[in-house]
Design an enzyme around this catalytic site. Structure first.
Site, PDB file in Angstrom:
ATOM      1  N   LEU A   1       0.813  -1.217   0.000  1.00 56.30           N
ATOM      2  CA  LEU A   1       0.000   0.000   0.000  1.00 56.30           C
ATOM      3  C   LEU A   1       0.844   1.264   0.000  1.00 56.30           C
ATOM      4  CD1 LEU A   1      -2.755  -1.019   2.597  1.00 56.30           C
ATOM      5  CD2 LEU A   1      -2.898  -1.112   0.100  1.00 56.30           C
ATOM      6  N   GLY A   2       2.041   1.194   0.563  1.00 54.38           N
ATOM      7  CA  GLY A   2       2.888   2.378   0.622  1.00 54.38           C
ATOM      8  C   GLY A   2       4.224   2.023   1.252  1.00 54.38           C
ATOM      9  N   GLU A   3       5.135   2.981   1.217  1.00 55.44           N
ATOM     10  CA  GLU A   3       6.445   2.732   1.799  1.00 55.44           C
ATOM     11  C   GLU A   3       7.067   4.047   2.206  1.00 55.44           C
ATOM     12  OE1 GLU A   3       9.325   1.185  -0.962  1.00 55.44           O
ATOM     13  OE2 GLU A   3       8.277   2.095  -2.662  1.00 55.44           O
TER      14      GLU A   3
ATOM     15  N   LYS B   1       1.927  -2.493   9.057  1.00 54.33           N
ATOM     16  CA  LYS B   1       3.136  -1.674   8.994  1.00 54.33           C
ATOM     17  C   LYS B   1       4.312  -2.546   9.400  1.00 54.33           C
ATOM     18  CE  LYS B   1       1.553   3.048   9.942  1.00 54.33           C
ATOM     19  NZ  LYS B   1       1.770   4.197  10.831  1.00 54.33           N
TER      20      LYS B   1
ATOM     21  N   ASP C   1      -0.894  15.859  10.900  1.00 54.19           N
ATOM     22  CA  ASP C   1      -1.033  15.604   9.461  1.00 54.19           C
ATOM     23  C   ASP C   1      -2.482  15.278   9.124  1.00 54.19           C
ATOM     24  OD1 ASP C   1      -0.375  15.339   6.826  1.00 54.19           O
ATOM     25  OD2 ASP C   1       0.532  13.357   7.015  1.00 54.19           O
TER      26      ASP C   1
END
Length: 820
Positions: A547-549, A586, A675
């Site tokens: 999904l992301g890094e 994660k 954020d």
């Protein structure tokens, strides 16, 4: 599972984030939408070609042995135009009784089911490698992606064999509705001392005749945004200039490039966004002006009055940029735009269109007493001239009335923007309300003020000092004086402006996302007993996709076998109807530093303390051995930014209330998020919003963050002035970000905050907030936003910290207006 990785630089590619499963596996694509050229048995029909499913005999199998010369296919009707980025395939496993699979396949696609095109990769190869066993799913990225409604997978073999396939398609709806564009072919640029740049549209899938492209789509709709230096590409193994389509002034016999755009249906166009190169010292500039004509139907003639737009050229900033062209809410099915040169070369990498819900013709069609406007194309039977005359009169009256309404809306929109622009008279908007309560009502007509043609253009002159935090001492000498802040304090940080870089970096999440900032949390106090969630068996986590890094870690989508039983009753898990539970994991990389490892444990401790319906929940961890993992809820509907940008929603206030409720909970614990934005608000199946912190780790949102001298990464367009200039993060700065998040929601996430300002101009604007001399720029009022709600947003952006509302006040103000 294996996967082709995205190319370098895919952080600016739509294909990097538009990767949602389209419904083969979960059944949203129904059986009747899946067909095939043949099937071996009834139990191996096309309806059984669903990834990870084993109904029937486990897959689709074409009849007989597949020959090398055969063209058997599996066809899927996606129901609408779709931006297709990824294909996943499996063979027939059938609970360990099957062994058939396809080693290769080709992909054909069509907009209408009549005209079919063959996909090929950027090097011209039409064949894609598939499976080498019957059970492992193989995920292949489409380089380039395609826009289509109908898709055919054609298995390929080099020798007679039996093949079977299961399938999932990934992408997202193509809301632009653009089905083709036509343009002159791109040209070669051969400058002395530089590499030759081929600026052709290399992936165009339409006709190519007499140096004219027609009837197709290509690089201008592939989601890849070109870089500032047009010679630098985002793809591997391609030539310089690949990401751009470009033309030389004078080579076309005119001073402009003419392009035609055809859409799936008549639309009410609000704007066109053109990503252009502006490397002016190499003779490349954005277009000087553009003129767009409109056709209501393909068989009609071009309307006489075009929309014209003149850009403000920038000879100081060579960055590539989007130029937004307002289209005046004109109705059309086709557009013809002439882009006029400003220098020797003009280069585009992407063109997209925004269109509204209802145009004039749609409003007329909705009236029960008015005939369809297309009826004028039908023969007149001459039997009812009086009736026709009356109907024509009614139509004309309705057109006049609707025109006046739209004109008033346009004037209101412009006038609402004008007070928030920097004018020669330095007009600004201020708030007079001191209450946390809002009253949602019909927008009043704002007062008339002077207008400018292009809001925000050249509001600031770019200054290199704004790319250097130390330069702020020169730009804002007031920061160096011992002046009181708005909350009455005189902190030491005021004498030396900085970005609190040490604090920011130490609190960056290990995946690149922002951790919650928590008072008095030290590494030394962290032990395994501080973590209040259980250890989950690592071997039960099955990887699905990345999904992301970030710098030290990654976020994965995984299946968690037996998680409901492991967590017990009351676990915050959705009803999966017997399907595997999906979770977000994660994971800390093996080469992570000791500081990153400590930060990861801090994040686990923080997350384990959070328990609120509107906050993403930590379910369990894997920390007994490396790599360290934390397992959180996965939201089926993705993030709010993507969700709203692809849909037209009516429950925007309800979404706002949920976010304010989650932030109220964080504020009650003295947690500062730092954020908050729609990219960090996730939605489950029931559209419950949960606040998370994955946004920074995802390629899609890299442009939302600004890197200070290559170090701290900040979401400056959402940050309060004191956070940018003083490094001061508090619940009040979260309130500021909440106001920007509200603005995103009520613009349906159609554009980035301050989209017409560069990052440096956004930082300079925060200096105007500090000076408080009435020169600061505010975000404009969204069309869907009542004035009283926009006033609440403006209070969130109050210069004085003490005057901003609390999250409790925001929640109490918003909640009464949600329909239960």
């Amino acid at each position: 599972m294996t996967s082709d990785s995205l190319s370098a630089g895919s952080d600016s590619s739509t294909a990097a984030h538009c990767r949602y499963p389209l419904g083969m596996e979960d059944g949203r694509i129904q059986d009747h939408a899946i067909t095939a050229s043949s099937q071996w048995y009834e139990t191996t029909g096309p309806q059984y070609a669903r990834l990870n499913r084993e109904e029937g005999d486990g897959a689709w199998c074409p009849a007989g042995l597949l020959q090398p010369s055969d063209t058997q296919y599996l066809q899927v009707d996606l129901g609408q135009l779709t931006f297709l980025t990824v294909v996943g395939t499996q063979g027939r496993y059938a609970r360990n009784s099957g062994k058939e699979f396809a080693r290769m396949y080709r992909l054909n696609y069509s907009h209408d089911g009549q005209l079919w095109r063959s996909w090929k990769n950027r090097l011209g190869n039409k064949t894609m490698e598939a499976n080498d066993n019957a059970y492992v799913s193989v995920i292949k990225d489409l380089h380039p992606p395609i826009i289509s409604r109908y898709v055919r997978l054609i298995p390929v073999t080099k020798m007679p064999t039996t093949v079977c396939m299961r399938l999932e398609l990934y992408g997202c709806p193509w809301h632009d509705g653009l089905t083709s564009y036509s343009s002159p072919e791109g040209q070669l640029m051969m400058p002395p001392g530089y590499p030759i740049a081929s600026l052709n549209d290399s992936t165009y899938d339409g006709a190519h005749e007499r140096r004219k492209l027609s009837g197709g789509l290509g690089q201008l709709t592939d989601g890849v945004i070109g870089q500032d230096d047009f010679l630098v590409t985002r793809q591997y193994h391609v030539w310089p200039g690949y990401d751009y389509v470009g033309w030389r002034n004078g080579s076309l016999g005119s001073g402009y490039v003419e392009m035609e755009f055809v859409f799936d249906k008549q639309r009410n166009f609000t704007s066109m966004k053109v990503h252009s190169n502006n490397m002016f010292y190499r003779g490349v500039k954005i277009f000087s002006s553009v003129s767009c004509s409109f056709k209501p139907r393909l068989i009609a003639t071009w309307e006489a009055e075009p929309v014209e737009f003149r850009t403000v050229l920038d000879d100081r900033n060579p960055s590539a940029r989007y130029v937004t062209v307002p289209l005046g809410r004109r109705n059309a099915k086709a557009l013809r735009c002439r882009f006029h040169f400003a220098d020797v070369w003009m280069m585009f990498s992407e063109i997209s269109f925004q269109s509204g819900r209802r145009g004039i013709s749609q409003l007329l069609n909705s009236s029960p007493s008015v005939t369809n406007p297309s009826a004028k194309d039908q023969p007149d039977d001459g039997n009812t001239p009086i009736l026709i005359g009356c109907l024509v009169t009614i139509i004309l009256l309705l057109v006049v009335i609707i025109f006046l309404i739209l004109w008033c809306q346009y004037v209101c929109k412009v006038l609402e923007k004008a007070p928030r622009r920097i004018l020669e008279e330095e007009v600004t908007v201020r708030l007079s309300s001191s209450s946390d309560t809002i009253i949602l009502q019909t927008p009043p007509v704002p007062p008339r003020v002077s207008q400018m043609d292009h809001p925000y253009e050249r509001v600031f002159l770019l200054d290199p000092q704004y790319q250097d935090p130390a330069g702020l001492r020169n730009k804002l000498p007031e920061l160096s004086r011992s002046a009181e802040t708005s909350d009455g304090e005189c902190p030491p940080c005021l004498s030396v402006p900085h970005y609190a870089e040490t604090d920011i970096v130490s609190l960056q999440g290990v995946t690149g996302s922002n951790m919650y900032a928590v008072p008095a949390l030290t590494v030394d106090s962290l032990t395994r007993k501080d973590i209040s969630v259980a250890e989950f068996p690592r071997h039960r986590l099955l990887f699905r996709e990345k999904l992301g890094e970030g710098q030290f870690g990654e976020v994965h989508l995984c299946e968690a076998e037996g998680l409901p039983e492991f967590l017990g009753e009351g676990a915050p898990l959705p009803d999966r109807d017997g399907r595997p539970v999906l979770v977000a994991v994660k994971q800390l990389r093996a080469d992570a530093t000791n500081n990153a490892r400590n930060d990861f444990l801090k994040e686990i401790k923080i997350m384990s303390r959070l328990n609120d319906p509107n906050i993403i929940q930590l379910l369990c961890v894997c920390v007994s051995s490396d790599p360290l993992c934390m397992v959180t809820e996965y939201m089926d509907n993705g993030d709010l930014n993507m969700f709203l940008s692809q849909r037209e929603m009516e429950n925007l206030l309800h979404m706002s209330v949920q976010i304010s409720s989650g932030m109220r909970y964080l504020a009650s614990l003295n947690f500062v998020h730092r954020d908050l934005a729609t990219r960090n608000c996730l939605l489950d199946r029931r559209l419950t919003i949960k606040i998370a912190d994955f946004g920074m780790s995802r390629n899609l949102y890299s442009s939302d963050y600004y890197r200070i001298q290559g170090r701290a990464v900040l979401p400056i367009r959402w940050m309060a002035w004191e956070s940018i200039l003083l490094g001061k993060f508090t619940t009040a700065s979260d309130v500021w970000a909440f106001g920007v998040t509200l603005w995103e929601i009520f613009t349906l996430c159609k554009e980035q905050p301050y989209s017409l300002l560069s990052d440096e101009q956004v930082i300079e604007n925060t200096g105007e907030f500090f000076r408080n001399q009435g020169r600061q720029i505010f975000l404009f009022a969204p069309l869907l936003c009542p004035p009283s709600l926009f006033e609440l947003m403006m209070r969130c952006w109050d210069r004085d910290i003490a005057d901003r509302p609390t999250f409790e006040g925001l929640y109490q103000a918003l909640r009464p207006h949600v329909v239960q």
